[in-house]
Design a protein around this motif. Structure first.
Motif: not given
Length: 471
Positions: A378-379, A360-363, A316-319, A348-352
């Protein structure tokens, strides 16, 4: 390359037995061999034990990097204690709120500010030489201590109080093993301790040194002087730019650099490569004991592939990460609180995304906000702003808006000769209309005083107090 299984004793004893006369620490005024380092740590273990340090206790180390602070960390861990390195710039208000939850037993404060820890037991680390030749049996057994809590490293605290991530020596050494599986750091090399021990990236450098038995440079001189004799360093792109543009008489000894921060321009890495310096970029976090992915910097947005002992997936878009260097948990009120995991996968709550054969880490997923029905990350905006040659860093903060729900405001650190109005005009054709900031502010210098990374939450709080925005 040393494997974890090779260690049957404390790393400094291990290397002292193999290469007692090789340089372990390179300081501004002295060099310390592994043999001398081992003796000094043993003396400190005895000294700390006589002061009441015992297995399971938590000891704060507050101060900037120094040989005394580093040796104190090693000796305290050898006593079986948990070490909590603290940023000396953390505000007293935060420490007053946080420390009672971390069950602190003692403190070594390397700053001149003695009031904050007046009510805690303060240890002395300055008279260890009195115990030369004393029985150092106070050190706990290395193999039994390998999986026990060794360090508490505070997270950046993007919301609420910072969390104290607990790492074992096995976790730190596994993280180190991942990095040296791609970067060629060996016994004849020297890594500059350019990052503070209260940050997980600084700890990463120390444990790579202990794993490989190379040298560690610990200097207070300017970067160009500190790098004399150094082969490896962890730097941000701005530091490397400045270094490469310095007029240097002596040839570079630097061979490899691990770069952190924003997208790394190919002009920088090409210039570095022409000087014989290999550049690496990566992705990591406190809960994973530093670096998780790394690659040779190539100007692309990706962070490469997982290092040895690490796995990544995207749900779900999360790393999500599975790692042999994962923290044991968060220490709070005398208990080990669990990490936010699904099974043994850390969320991680990082979008990837996985694009062109790399991650890729998208924010941050929790940074996402809605403006006029559009999802704003924002990123995405920050990466465009940061591409301006006069901008060092930027933060996009959402503010409430009656018409659009929320709109972006930019807080920017840039060359003071760059008017923010000019930056606004420069951005117009580079962003979608809903991405264009409604206002621009200079980043307050005080927001940079808390550590090596500016807290987005503190920027947000500062902005809200400085403006009339309805939030």
């Amino acid at each position: 390359m040393a494997e974890l299984k090779d260690f049957s004793d404390w790393p400094w004893r291990h290397w002292a037995s193999l290469q007692a006369h090789s340089v372990a620490l390179l300081a501004d005024a002295e060099s310390i061999t592994w043999g001398v380092l081992n003796q000094r740590v043993s003396n400190l273990v005895t000294y700390f034990s006589k002061q009441g340090v015992a297995q399971g206790q938590c000891v704060v180390l507050r101060g900037k990097n120094s040989i005394d602070l580093l040796l104190s960390q090693l000796a305290l861990i050898a006593c079986g204690a948990k070490v909590l390195p603290l940023n000396p710039r953390l505000p007293e208000r935060l420490l007053t709120e946080l420390l009672p939850h971390l069950n602190v037993d003692a403190v070594i404060d390397f700053t001149d500010d003695t009031n904050i820890f007046a009510k805690y037991r303060n240890l002395n680390c300055q008279q260890d030489n009195l115990f030369i030749g004393d029985d150092a049996s106070a050190a706990v057994d290395f193999l039994s201590a390998l999986e026990q809590p060794a360090t508490l490293i505070l997270t950046s605290g993007s919301t609420g109080l910072p969390k104290a991530a607990v790492h074992s020596m096995a976790g730190h050494l596994s993280s180190a093993e991942g990095v040296v599986s791609v970067m060629n750091y060996q016994q004849g090399d020297c890594w500059l301790l350019s990052l503070p021990l209260f940050h997980v990236s600084g700890q990463g450098i120390v444990w790579r040194w202990l794993l490989q038995g190379g040298s560690l440079a610990l200097k207070n001189s300017p970067l160009v002087d500190a790098l004399r004799g150094v082969t490896h360093a962890s730097l941000v792109p701005t530091q490397l730019w400045r270094l490469l543009n310095e007029e240097i008489v002596e040839p570079f000894t630097l061979k490899e650099v691990l770069l952190g921060g924003a997208l790394i321009p190919t002009t920088l890495t090409d210039l570095a490569e022409s000087r014989g310096i290999a550049c690496w970029s990566g992705y990591g976090m406190t809960e994973m004991a530093s670096t998780v992915c790394a690659k040779r910097a190539d100007g692309k947005k990706g962070v490469g592939l997982p290092l040895k002992g690490k796995r990544l997936r995207i749900i779900d878009d999360e790393i999500q990460i599975q790692s042999n260097s994962q923290a044991m948990g968060y220490w709070f009120d005398g208990e080990m609180k669990p990490l936010n995991c699904t099974g043994d996968w850390f969320k991680t709550n990082d979008k990837g995304a996985f694009i062109d054969g790399e991650y890729q880490i998208l924010g941050r997923l929790d940074n996402l906000f809605i403006s006029g029905g559009e999802c704003v990350q924002p990123e995405d905006i920050e990466s465009v702003i940061n591409s301006h040659p006069d901008v060092s860093q930027s933060f996009i903060i959402p503010v409430d808006d009656e018409q659009f729900g929320q709109r972006p405001v930019a807080v920017v650190e840039c060359d003071l000769n760059l008017p923010l109005s000019e930056l606004s005009v420069w951005l117009k054709d580079k962003l979608a209309p809903y991405q264009n900031p409604m206002a621009f502010y200079h980043l307050d210098s005080q927001l940079k005083a808390g550590g090596i990374k500016v807290s987005r939450q503190q920027v947000k709080q500062w902005l809200y107090t400085k403006t009339d925005f309805n939030h």
